[in-house]
Design a protein around this motif. Structure first.
Motif, PDB file in Angstrom:
ATOM      1  N   ARG A   1       0.833  -1.211   0.000  1.00 42.29           N
ATOM      2  CA  ARG A   1       0.000   0.000   0.000  1.00 42.29           C
ATOM      3  C   ARG A   1       0.867   1.260   0.000  1.00 42.29           C
ATOM      4  NH1 ARG A   1      -4.787  -1.108  -1.983  1.00 42.29           N
ATOM      5  NH2 ARG A   1      -6.129  -2.321  -0.631  1.00 42.29           N
ATOM      6  N   ARG A   2       1.965   1.227   0.750  1.00 43.98           N
ATOM      7  CA  ARG A   2       2.875   2.383   0.748  1.00 43.98           C
ATOM      8  C   ARG A   2       3.509   2.555  -0.630  1.00 43.98           C
ATOM      9  NH1 ARG A   2       8.108   2.213   2.851  1.00 43.98           N
ATOM     10  NH2 ARG A   2       7.430   0.631   4.339  1.00 43.98           N
TER      11      ARG A   2
ATOM     12  N   ARG B   1       1.004   4.232  -2.704  1.00 39.35           N
ATOM     13  CA  ARG B   1       0.913   5.670  -2.388  1.00 39.35           C
ATOM     14  C   ARG B   1       2.106   6.435  -2.956  1.00 39.35           C
ATOM     15  NH1 ARG B   1      -0.502   3.446   2.594  1.00 39.35           N
ATOM     16  NH2 ARG B   1       1.505   4.028   3.499  1.00 39.35           N
TER      17      ARG B   1
END
Length: 187
Positions: free
Chosen positions: A134-135, A138
């Motif tokens: 997820r990072r 992002r």
């Protein structure tokens, strides 16, 4: 394809690094951050594989290879008429993840609460990898907000975190079930 005769080059000693097209940027550049997080995710999947066997290990090995494709794609800026054909993530790689998500999820119970990132060692590491995915997504979205990138990279990273979630649930299924959030339990 790749031949490394020396590991250190001294070209990064001043805080700059080379991209796939030969240009140089600061190591703090959003592009370097994005593919650096993808590299971190790949290393974490290596730890996940210590707790995997059979189909799970094979799937994670495939993803590790795909993540090198993601890194290669991210480290080579989009340009018109490039001097060589850059490696780009393809829709088929995203399609494979979607098919795998559907296959694994079909064998899982319907969720009735959020899942805590815990359980078996495999599940806990897969949940950790999910958060790093997820990072990476992002960081890649931040890059895409300032410069054109291959949209398949964002799709791949988004599906990958979903796949890691169902893989963690599946690992816990085999170890006794999900660890569920109990809202307000400790008030």
């Amino acid at each position: 394809m790749v031949k490394l005769t020396r590991i250190y080059t001294r070209t990064g000693d001043t805080g700059q690094t080379g991209l796939g097209d030969g240009s140089r940027v600061a190591k703090t550049d959003p592009r370097v951050t994005a593919y650096g997080t993808v590299d971190e995710l790949n290393a974490l999947l290596g730890i996940c594989r210590l707790h995997a066997a059979g189909e799970l290990d094979q799937a994670l090995a495939r993803i590790q290879n795909d993540l090198f494709d993601v890194g290669a794609d991210l480290c080579t800026p989009e340009q018109d008429d490039p001097p060589f054909e850059p490696l780009r993530v393809a829709g088929a790689q995203v399609d494979w993840l979607e098919a795998e998500i559907d296959r694994v999820n079909a064998g899982l119970e319907t969720l009735r609460s959020f899942v805590l990132p815990a359980g078996s060692p495999a599940a806990a590491h897969l949940h950790h990898a999910r958060t790093v995915a997820r990072r990476a997504e992002r960081d890649t979205a931040a890059l895409a907000a300032t410069t054109p990138i291959n949209e398949e990279v964002l799709r791949y990273l988004n599906r990958l975190s979903d796949y890691l979630f169902v893989l963690a649930r599946d690992a816990n299924r085999e170890a006794g079930g999900d660890v569920l959030w109990q809202p307000g339990e400790n008030r």
